[in-house]
Design a protein around this motif. Sequence first.
Motif: not given
Length: 331
Positions: A238-265
Motif C-alpha cells: 500500500e505504501l509503495d502504491n501511494a508513493m508512486r501515485a503521489l509522484d505521478e500527481e505531484a512530482p515536485f512535492y518532496t522537492a517543495d518539502l525540502c525547501k520548506k524544512y531544509f533550505s539553508l538560510d
Amino acid sequence: MKNSGISETVQTLMRKSVCAVLCLLLLLSVALPVKAAAETAPAKVVRVGSFEDTFNYCNEKGARKGYGYELLETLSGYTGWQFEYVTCDWSDCFEKLENGEIDIMGGISYTEDRAEEMLFSDEPMGEEKYYLYADLSRTDLSTSDYKTLNGKKIGVLMGAESEVMLTEWEEKYGLKTQHVNISNNEDVKQKLANHEIDCFVSLEESYWAELGISTITRVGKSSIYYVLNKDRADIKEELDNAMRALDEEAPFYTADLCKKYFSLDYKPILTGEEKAWLKEHGAIRMGFLTSDSGVSTYDPATGEITGTITDYIQFARDCLGNQELEFQLVG
C-alpha cells in the motif's frame, strides 16, 4: 378463447415482473449492507516509530512537524491509514520494529544487514545531507584549513550513517578527531555549552543559524527510506502504491518539502580569523572617485558621499548584521 389466451399471457408477464422485482430486492438486501459495512469499516491503524530528529519533531506547542511527518500524513490520503505514533529513540525504534511493537518508521539508510531484518520501501522518501557545524567565531577553527580540526571533539550520532560519512570524510583529508556521541539538538546545545564538543555533524537545516552556528562543509549525503516490520508486506504494498501515485500527481512535492524544512538560510557571520584581521587592521578603507556619476559623488561643502558605493557599504553591513564592520572611504 381469444380473451382467455390474452389473460394467460398477461398473468405470465405479471408473474415474471414480480419475480424480477423480488430478485432485485433480494440482491439489494445483500449488496447494500456490504457497501454500508465497507463505508463504516474502521481505518487500518498503522503504528509509526517516532524518534526526535530533523525529519520528525514536536514544536513548542507539542504539535508534530517535519518533512517525514508531513510526507507520511500526505501518503495516508492515498492509503486511508490511521496513525498511532509510538515514541522511541534511535535504538529502541529498531528493536520495536523487529519485535512488532511498531509497523513502520522513516528516515533510514539502506544497508544489506538491515534489509535482512526489515522491509524497505521501493522508492526513497528523500535524501539526507550531513554538514559539519561549528561556532566560527572561534579563532582556532577555519573553513579554509581543515587541519584546524585535528584533535578536536566532534559530536556525531555514533554507529549511525552520519558517523560513517564523517569517518570517510576525515580519512579523505587525513584528519584525526575524537568522536563524541550526541542524541538530539538539545544534547548538542548542552555539550557545546559545556565545551564537551568543538563542532558536530547534523542534517541540513537553518535551525543552527539562530544560535550563531555555521557550516564548515558537507561531509556526505545518502538516500533514506521507510522501513517496515518483515511481516507487514500488506503495508509495504500500500505504501509503495501511494508513493508512486503521489509522484505521478505531484512530482515536485518532496522537492517543495525540502525547501520548506531544509533550505539553508544562514545570515553570514564573521569568523574568528576575520575578526582577528579587523582587530589588527581596523576599518576597511575603500578608495573612490570624487566625481564618478552614478557610482560615487563627493560634495566638498557637506562632505557627503552619494552613489552606488554607499549602497554597497550598507548592503555589506546588512548582510553581516553590522558585526564590528566599519568602512572608511578615501577619496
